[in-house]
Design an enzyme around this catalytic site. Structure first.
Site, PDB file in Angstrom:
ATOM      1  N   LYS A   1      -2.407  -3.992   7.163  1.00  0.00           N
ATOM      2  CA  LYS A   1      -1.317  -2.816   6.433  1.00  0.00           C
ATOM      3  C   LYS A   1      -0.054  -2.725   7.330  1.00  0.00           C
ATOM      4  CE  LYS A   1      -1.169   1.649   4.230  1.00  0.00           C
ATOM      5  NZ  LYS A   1      -2.108   2.589   3.571  1.00  0.00           N
TER       6      LYS A   1
ATOM      7  N   GLY B   1       1.024  -0.802  -0.418  1.00  0.00           N
ATOM      8  CA  GLY B   1       0.346  -0.552  -0.150  1.00  0.00           C
ATOM      9  C   GLY B   1       1.175   1.213  -0.034  1.00  0.00           C
ATOM     10  N   SER B   2       0.690   1.812   0.250  1.00  0.00           N
ATOM     11  CA  SER B   2       1.050   3.398   0.557  1.00  0.00           C
ATOM     12  C   SER B   2       1.929   3.675   2.203  1.00  0.00           C
ATOM     13  CB  SER B   2       0.396   4.669   0.338  1.00  0.00           C
ATOM     14  OG  SER B   2      -1.047   4.543   0.917  1.00  0.00           O
TER      15      SER B   2
ATOM     16  N   ASP C   1      -5.733  10.077  -3.903  1.00  0.00           N
ATOM     17  CA  ASP C   1      -4.660   8.831  -4.343  1.00  0.00           C
ATOM     18  C   ASP C   1      -5.738   7.316  -4.973  1.00  0.00           C
ATOM     19  OD1 ASP C   1      -1.854   6.719  -3.456  1.00  0.00           O
ATOM     20  OD2 ASP C   1      -2.612   7.838  -5.270  1.00  0.00           O
TER      21      ASP C   1
HETATM   22  C1  LIG Z   1      -2.651 -10.486  -5.832  1.00  0.00           C
HETATM   23  N1  LIG Z   1      -3.254  -9.448  -5.257  1.00  0.00           N
HETATM   24  C2  LIG Z   1      -3.693  -9.796  -4.419  1.00  0.00           C
HETATM   25  O1  LIG Z   1      -4.558 -11.053  -4.396  1.00  0.00           O
HETATM   26  C3  LIG Z   1      -5.169  -9.337  -2.832  1.00  0.00           C
HETATM   27  C4  LIG Z   1      -5.966  -9.467  -2.648  1.00  0.00           C
HETATM   28  C5  LIG Z   1      -6.589 -10.312  -3.127  1.00  0.00           C
HETATM   29  N2  LIG Z   1      -6.961  -8.294  -1.990  1.00  0.00           N
HETATM   30  C6  LIG Z   1      -5.155  -7.497  -1.827  1.00  0.00           C
HETATM   31  C7  LIG Z   1      -5.533  -6.122  -1.265  1.00  0.00           C
HETATM   32  C8  LIG Z   1      -6.240  -5.311  -0.423  1.00  0.00           C
HETATM   33  C9  LIG Z   1      -7.272  -5.807   0.008  1.00  0.00           C
HETATM   34  O2  LIG Z   1      -8.267  -7.793   0.177  1.00  0.00           O
HETATM   35  N3  LIG Z   1      -8.160  -5.516   1.219  1.00  0.00           N
HETATM   36  C10 LIG Z   1      -7.406  -4.485   1.500  1.00  0.00           C
HETATM   37  C11 LIG Z   1      -7.711  -3.419   2.447  1.00  0.00           C
HETATM   38  C12 LIG Z   1      -6.318  -2.141   1.866  1.00  0.00           C
HETATM   39  C13 LIG Z   1      -5.226  -2.738   1.354  1.00  0.00           C
HETATM   40 CL1  LIG Z   1      -4.072  -0.859   1.330  1.00  0.00          CL
HETATM   41  C14 LIG Z   1      -5.411  -3.375   0.301  1.00  0.00           C
HETATM   42  C15 LIG Z   1      -6.516  -4.679   0.568  1.00  0.00           C
HETATM   43  C16 LIG Z   1      -4.282  -7.867  -2.770  1.00  0.00           C
HETATM   44  C17 LIG Z   1      -3.659  -7.302  -3.343  1.00  0.00           C
END
Ligand SMILES: CNC(=O)c1c(C)[nH]c(/C=C2\C(=O)Nc3ccc(Cl)cc32)c1C
Length: 270
Positions: free
Chosen positions: A33, A13-14, A134
């Site tokens: 995070k 994240g940021s 953002d």
């Molecule tokens: C490959 N990426 C993933 O599988 C992925 C999944 C399933 N969820 C996320 C990211 C978030 C997610 O699922 N909830 C979040 C809340 C805040 C932030 Cl900064 C990021 C997330 C990601 C990056």
């Protein structure tokens, strides 16, 4: 963080790492995070406190839910516990579409956009107006609904936030007024919405360049290529409206909510 089991490192994240975690007590999955506050300046620590205070106030189906914050004094790390979205982020989704040489159907573009506009309505309409600052595909998450997240750079309008914040990555969605170093305002979030709408259609940002100066020139003149011809003139019109160089000519959040392709969805929800 004894209450959680770390499952995967799922991204950045940021100014932070993002982990998929399991709450041991009930086996529920969340996102943590992680931010190292030990090396932060007082201003950055205040920014962190600000992000948490903003997040804990926001409860909306199109905004990432905040659950808790945990300070680990030993490692000088702060963890923000938020909701997990199985579908990942919109940036990855668009990247896969581009790789597979597929475009997003217009109906899907409006469906995603209408939910981000509802999230923006929620944060802009509050008494202590919040600016996300953002908005971009990497900060939009896909689950049963679409959710705006990562308020790492968000600001309450009444907090005098200096223009310069450490920009992470290329500022593709930066508005003309920000390039001129004028104050960020809600119409800057609307410009970012125009860039988002464009990118969902074209699978690339409206403004790209090899260096900051030429990127700034393109943004200041709102010089961008047409979106693919399969999208309607209404889509082209709304993008052009959001990407008005003069921020006074850009739509408000209410103007966007009243667009036929968005208002019809809101009526169906009732
Ligand atoms: C490959 N990426 C993933 O599988 C992925 C999944 C399933 N969820 C996320 C990211 C978030 C997610 O699922 N909830 C979040 C809340 C805040 C932030 Cl900064 C990021 C997330 C990601 C990056």
């Amino acid at each position: 963080m004894e209450a959680f089991q770390f499952l995967d490192n799922i991204g950045k994240g940021s100014f932070a790492k993002v982990y998929k975690v399991l709450r041991k007590a009930d086996q529920k999955v969340f996102v943590a995070k992680e931010m190292e506050y030990g090396r932060m300046s007082e201003k950055e620590k205040q920014q962190l406190v600000n992000e948490v205070n903003i997040l804990r106030e926001l409860k909306h189906p199109n905004i990432i839910k905040y659950y808790d914050r945990i300070v680990d004094k030993q490692t000088q790390k702060l963890y923000i516990i938020m909701e997990y979205c199985e579908g990942g982020d919109l940036a990855q989704f668009l990247k896969k579409l581009k790789k597979d040489k597929e475009y997003l159907p217009e109906e899907s573009v409006w469906k995603i956009f209408s939910q981000i506009v509802q999230a923006l309505c929620e944060i802009h309409r509050r008494q202590n107006k919040i600016l996300h600052r953002d908005i971009k595909p990497a900060n939009i998450f896909l689950d049963k609904t679409v959710k705006l997240g990562d308020f790492g750079l968000a600001r309450m309008l009444n907090i005098n936030s200096e223009f310069a914040h450490t920009q992470v990555g290329t500022p593709y969605y930066m508005s003309p007024e920000l390039i001129e170093e004028h104050k960020y305002n809600e119409k800057s979030d609307i410009w970012a919405c125009g860039c988002l709408l464009y990118e969902m259609c074209s699978l690339q940002p409206p403004f790209q360049a090899q260096n900051y100066l030429s990127l700034a020139m393109k943004i200041k003149s709102a010089q961008y290529d047409n979106i693919p011809q399969q999208y309607t003139s209404e889509m082209k019109r709304v993008i052009s409206w959001c990407l008005s160089v003069n921020q006074d000519q850009r739509p408000s959040v209410d103007d966007l909510l009243n667009l036929p392709r968005i208002s019809i969805r809101l009526r169906e929800k009732r």
